[in-house]
Design a protein around this motif. Structure first.
Motif, short mmCIF file in Angstrom:
data_model
loop_
_atom_site.label_atom_id
_atom_site.label_comp_id
_atom_site.label_asym_id
_atom_site.label_seq_id
_atom_site.Cartn_x
_atom_site.Cartn_y
_atom_site.Cartn_z
N ALA A 125 0.85 -1.19 0.00
CA ALA A 125 0.00 0.00 0.00
C ALA A 125 0.89 1.24 0.00
O ALA A 125 1.97 1.23 0.58
N PRO A 126 0.44 2.31 -0.66
CA PRO A 126 1.24 3.54 -0.64
C PRO A 126 1.39 4.06 0.78
O PRO A 126 0.47 3.93 1.59
N HIS A 127 2.52 4.64 1.08
CA HIS A 127 2.74 5.23 2.40
C HIS A 127 3.79 6.33 2.28
O HIS A 127 4.65 6.29 1.43
N MET A 128 3.65 7.30 3.15
CA MET A 128 4.61 8.41 3.18
C MET A 128 5.16 8.52 4.60
O MET A 128 4.45 8.29 5.57
N ALA A 129 6.40 8.90 4.68
CA ALA A 129 7.02 9.07 5.99
C ALA A 129 6.33 10.17 6.78
O ALA A 129 5.74 11.08 6.22
N ALA A 130 6.40 10.07 8.07
CA ALA A 130 5.94 11.11 9.01
C ALA A 130 4.42 11.19 9.16
O ALA A 130 3.92 12.14 9.72
N ARG A 131 3.70 10.20 8.69
CA ARG A 131 2.25 10.19 8.89
C ARG A 131 1.90 9.09 9.87
O ARG A 131 2.36 7.96 9.73
N ARG A 132 1.13 9.41 10.88
CA ARG A 132 0.80 8.44 11.93
C ARG A 132 0.17 7.18 11.38
O ARG A 132 0.43 6.09 11.84
N LYS A 133 -0.71 7.31 10.35
CA LYS A 133 -1.38 6.13 9.84
C LYS A 133 -0.41 5.21 9.09
O LYS A 133 -0.73 4.06 8.84
N ASP A 134 0.77 5.69 8.76
CA ASP A 134 1.76 4.87 8.07
C ASP A 134 2.76 4.24 9.04
O ASP A 134 3.87 3.92 8.67
N ARG A 135 2.35 4.05 10.24
CA ARG A 135 3.20 3.45 11.28
C ARG A 135 3.35 1.94 11.09
O ARG A 135 4.21 1.31 11.68
N ARG A 136 2.52 1.35 10.20
CA ARG A 136 2.57 -0.10 10.01
C ARG A 136 3.93 -0.59 9.53
O ARG A 136 4.39 -1.65 9.97
N GLN A 137 4.58 0.15 8.64
CA GLN A 137 5.86 -0.31 8.09
C GLN A 137 6.95 -0.40 9.17
O GLN A 137 7.58 -1.45 9.32
N PRO A 138 7.20 0.66 9.94
CA PRO A 138 8.24 0.52 10.97
C PRO A 138 7.86 -0.50 12.05
O PRO A 138 8.73 -1.20 12.57
N ASP A 139 6.58 -0.60 12.38
CA ASP A 139 6.16 -1.61 13.36
C ASP A 139 6.43 -3.02 12.85
O ASP A 139 6.87 -3.89 13.60
N TYR A 140 6.17 -3.23 11.56
CA TYR A 140 6.40 -4.55 10.96
C TYR A 140 7.90 -4.90 11.01
O TYR A 140 8.28 -6.00 11.41
N VAL A 141 8.74 -3.94 10.61
CA VAL A 141 10.18 -4.19 10.60
C VAL A 141 10.70 -4.44 12.02
O VAL A 141 11.47 -5.37 12.26
N ALA A 142 10.24 -3.64 12.98
CA ALA A 142 10.66 -3.83 14.37
C ALA A 142 10.25 -5.21 14.88
O ALA A 142 11.02 -5.89 15.57
N GLN A 143 9.04 -5.63 14.53
CA GLN A 143 8.56 -6.96 14.95
C GLN A 143 9.46 -8.06 14.38
O GLN A 143 9.85 -8.99 15.10
N PHE A 169 12.59 -7.76 13.42
CA PHE A 169 13.89 -7.69 14.08
C PHE A 169 13.84 -8.39 15.44
O PHE A 169 14.74 -9.13 15.81
N ARG A 170 12.77 -8.14 16.21
CA ARG A 170 12.63 -8.76 17.53
C ARG A 170 12.53 -10.28 17.40
O ARG A 170 13.11 -11.02 18.19
N GLU A 171 11.77 -10.74 16.39
CA GLU A 171 11.64 -12.19 16.17
C GLU A 171 12.99 -12.81 15.83
O GLU A 171 13.20 -14.00 16.10
N ALA A 172 13.89 -12.03 15.24
CA ALA A 172 15.23 -12.51 14.92
C ALA A 172 16.18 -12.40 16.10
O ALA A 172 17.36 -12.73 15.99
N GLY A 173 15.66 -11.92 17.25
CA GLY A 173 16.47 -11.84 18.45
C GLY A 173 17.24 -10.54 18.59
O GLY A 173 18.13 -10.44 19.44
N LEU A 174 16.91 -9.53 17.80
CA LEU A 174 17.59 -8.25 17.89
C LEU A 174 16.86 -7.32 18.86
O LEU A 174 15.63 -7.24 18.83
N GLU A 175 17.62 -6.65 19.69
CA GLU A 175 17.03 -5.66 20.58
C GLU A 175 16.64 -4.45 19.72
O GLU A 175 17.46 -3.87 19.02
N THR A 176 15.37 -4.09 19.77
CA THR A 176 14.85 -3.10 18.83
C THR A 176 13.95 -2.09 19.52
O THR A 176 13.14 -2.46 20.37
N GLU A 177 14.08 -0.83 19.15
CA GLU A 177 13.14 0.19 19.59
C GLU A 177 12.93 1.17 18.46
O GLU A 177 13.80 1.36 17.61
#
Length: 88
Positions: free
Chosen positions: A19-37, A39-47
């Motif tokens: 889906a289209p997304h642009m940086a700095a928009r609250r509704k586009d938080r799905r992409q960084p949340d997905y990547v962080a998830q 990373f955590r599943e791979a055992g990386l400490e992530t914030e």
């Protein structure tokens, strides 16, 4: 460390770009949340750290078609509705 799986990379890319997304928009938080998830599943400490930034958004996107002559398409903003044909 395990060798990366190209099929898995392709799946991640499909999910992140479905889906289209642009940086700095609250509704586009799905992409960084997905990547962080992932990373955590791979055992990386992530914030996720948020920064206050100034983002410019285009006021208009326009495409002029050279053939057939006189065709112009315009959209007022990337978050607005569908493309529409304008009188040439």
């Amino acid at each position: 460390m395990v060798v990366p799986d190209p099929k898995l990379a392709e799946e991640h890319l499909r999910i992140l770009t479905q889906a289209p997304h642009m940086a700095a928009r609250r509704k586009d938080r799905r992409q960084p949340d997905y990547v962080a998830q992932k990373f955590r599943e791979a055992g990386l400490e992530t914030e996720i750290v948020e920064y206050r930034i100034w983002m410019n958004y285009p006021a208009e996107i326009r495409v002029d078609v050279t053939a057939p002559p006189g065709v112009s398409m315009q959209r007022p903003h990337p978050r607005a509705g569908e493309w529409r044909s304008l009188p040439g």
